[in-house]
Design an enzyme around this catalytic site. Sequence first.
Site, PDB file in Angstrom:
ATOM      1  N   GLY A 232       0.839  -1.241   0.022  1.00 14.51           N
ATOM      2  CA  GLY A 232      -0.157  -0.006   0.095  1.00 14.51           C
ATOM      3  C   GLY A 232       0.794   1.227  -0.015  1.00 14.51           C
ATOM      4  N   SER A 233       0.391   2.271   0.921  1.00 15.25           N
ATOM      5  CA  SER A 233       1.135   3.617   0.807  1.00 15.25           C
ATOM      6  C   SER A 233       1.829   3.790   2.062  1.00 15.25           C
ATOM      7  CB  SER A 233       0.008   4.631   0.607  1.00 15.25           C
ATOM      8  OG  SER A 233      -0.757   4.760   1.902  1.00 15.25           O
ATOM      9  N   VAL A 236       0.300   4.617   5.116  1.00 18.53           N
ATOM     10  CA  VAL A 236      -0.609   3.471   5.932  1.00 18.53           C
ATOM     11  C   VAL A 236       0.330   2.503   6.351  1.00 18.53           C
ATOM     12  CG1 VAL A 236      -2.244   1.734   5.839  1.00 18.53           C
ATOM     13  CG2 VAL A 236      -2.612   3.797   4.663  1.00 18.53           C
ATOM     14  N   GLY A 237       1.611   2.628   5.603  1.00 18.40           N
ATOM     15  CA  GLY A 237       2.650   1.561   6.094  1.00 18.40           C
ATOM     16  C   GLY A 237       3.188   1.813   7.439  1.00 18.40           C
ATOM     17  N   GLU A 254       5.723  -3.138   1.229  1.00 16.15           N
ATOM     18  CA  GLU A 254       6.056  -2.804  -0.077  1.00 16.15           C
ATOM     19  C   GLU A 254       4.971  -1.564  -0.334  1.00 16.15           C
ATOM     20  OE1 GLU A 254       5.335  -1.646  -3.377  1.00 16.15           O
ATOM     21  OE2 GLU A 254       4.331  -3.180  -4.084  1.00 16.15           O
ATOM     22  N   CYS A 288       2.665  -0.573  -9.003  1.00 14.08           N
ATOM     23  CA  CYS A 288       3.627   0.029  -7.892  1.00 14.08           C
ATOM     24  C   CYS A 288       5.189  -0.257  -8.531  1.00 14.08           C
ATOM     25  CB  CYS A 288       3.577  -0.972  -6.635  1.00 14.08           C
ATOM     26  SG  CYS A 288       3.610  -2.551  -7.258  1.00 14.08           S
TER      27      CYS A 288
END
Length: 580
Positions: A232-233, A236-237, A254, A288
């Site tokens: 994700g982003s 949020v990571g 990732e 990505c």
Amino acid sequence: MAFWWPLLVLAAAYALCRVLLLLIPPTVPSMEVDASDVLEEVNQNKEDSFIYIPRKGKAAQTDKVRCYEPATMKYLGYFPALTPDEDIIRDTGKTMVDASLGEIMTTCEKITWLLDEGEKWLKPEYRSCGRSMLHKRAKVEFYPLGVIGAIVSWNYTFHNVFNPMLAAVFSGNAAVIKVSEHASWSGCFYYRIIQAALLAVGAPDNLVHIITGFAETGQALVSSVDKIIFVGSPGVGRMIMQKASETLIPVTLELGGKDAFIVCEDVDLPNVVQVAVRAALQSSGQNCAGAERFYVHKDIYPTFVSRIVKIIKSISVGPPLSGRYDMGAICMIEHSERLQNLVNDALDKGAEIAGRGSFGNLGEDAVDQFFLPTVLVNVNHTMKIMQEEAFGPILPIMKFSSDEDVIQLANDSKYGLGCAVFSGDQKRAIKIASQLHCGVAAINDFASSYMCQAYNASSSLYAILCRFKYADFSFSVQSLPFGGVKDSGFGRFAGVEGLRACCLVKAVVEDRWWPYVKTMIPKPIQYPVSENGFAFQQLLVETLYGISVWDRLRSLVNLLKMISEQKALATRKKKPINRD
């Protein structure tokens, strides 16, 4: 010459047999998946089965995850929401080619690699014992962690579910996959496939779970598993890391990228241009590992741009199942708006649009679900399009004058996922790539860490197809790890490293010649430690690690002399004293 002919014939026969083996499908249990309710649309009612465009400010759902296809906004159905407070959820609207290349082909290759090599990499791995432990045997063993949790993004709904699930289950774990709320329909449908497969082989039906929901669901998952994988982003990571710190579970992140696509002046331009377009437009740019920054040598810059623009202008955009379109939809309307804002920022700072694609036959409202492929020139690093992850079909092209210049430009990013370097001189391309701060590098290719297997006949076949122009875009080497650095995250999934990352890695040391040779503490350093204990230890270190051979031999002689003297002293102490 006569000596070489039999060897050549045998080599050709071996290669032919390996290729023919690809045509023989493996024997697997048959399985059936009930898809009647989704394929026949029986869970759609008259009220909801129309082309729907979500309106801003619409009242939020409280108990359902409603699913729509973004390419047409056709209602797909709904699933119970594990948590409330969300409006409308839609799945991806990519073309069939994009889905087959980026989802089906990569997943099949991963399964093939796991079956061919996965077991080998999970067997105990023996290591060197060093000089001081020659009587020992050292190895690394791999055990299941327990339950692997994965929170995955919406851009590759099939691959993002099967990628962590396959590695987790193959290494002996259970798996719980939380799909994005924007991919709930397909995620829950894939769950049926997984359940049917588990049933066909007699595995527990609760070995794998796929759940859907919103932020609270993800937080609960992180708190409940033995390892978490997140795609994700970066924002949020960081939240995932913070939550995982409460239970100190391992995390693999990732978090996307801003990959550089570097084109030197000595390339085969017609071939590189086609690769560049695919690198930017695969899955409508929602990739990505997509190419987001194009750096082209100044000597070929005008020609490169003109060739790119010619292809881009020929690309039509529309609902993939409604006609022959080259590119599909953007998953979320708000993302289309963000892409346009990035383009506007670049235009305000001096960039120009060199060319765009064209819309197919779309309804007036549906246009917001699509974004035309766009070529930007005269870009620089003050523009957001060269700094922020776009995640869309935009090709910003910037010129460079030297290898040192392009290395500095490519490294000027907070992301560090991948790169692609093209040059007629392979050593030059390798040298450039080696100086880029990223986790994945492709030389004269793009995203080739995603397709042909190392030491696998399928890669040889794909390479042959590439050579004769039947295929020109490799998308995954499943034996290789995938992941990045900086804001692109850390840890690796896929390949040997990703498979072992799903394991408890245990170091084991055992006696090599048990029970004949056992570990014994030398007498001088047994408790209570003798007066010459330090001298003994000093001689032992010099014997094992002395600088020269003579130093080691001299220390060994003194060490043996000390041991013999201590034994003689111990023997004299044990003898009874004769007073006669």
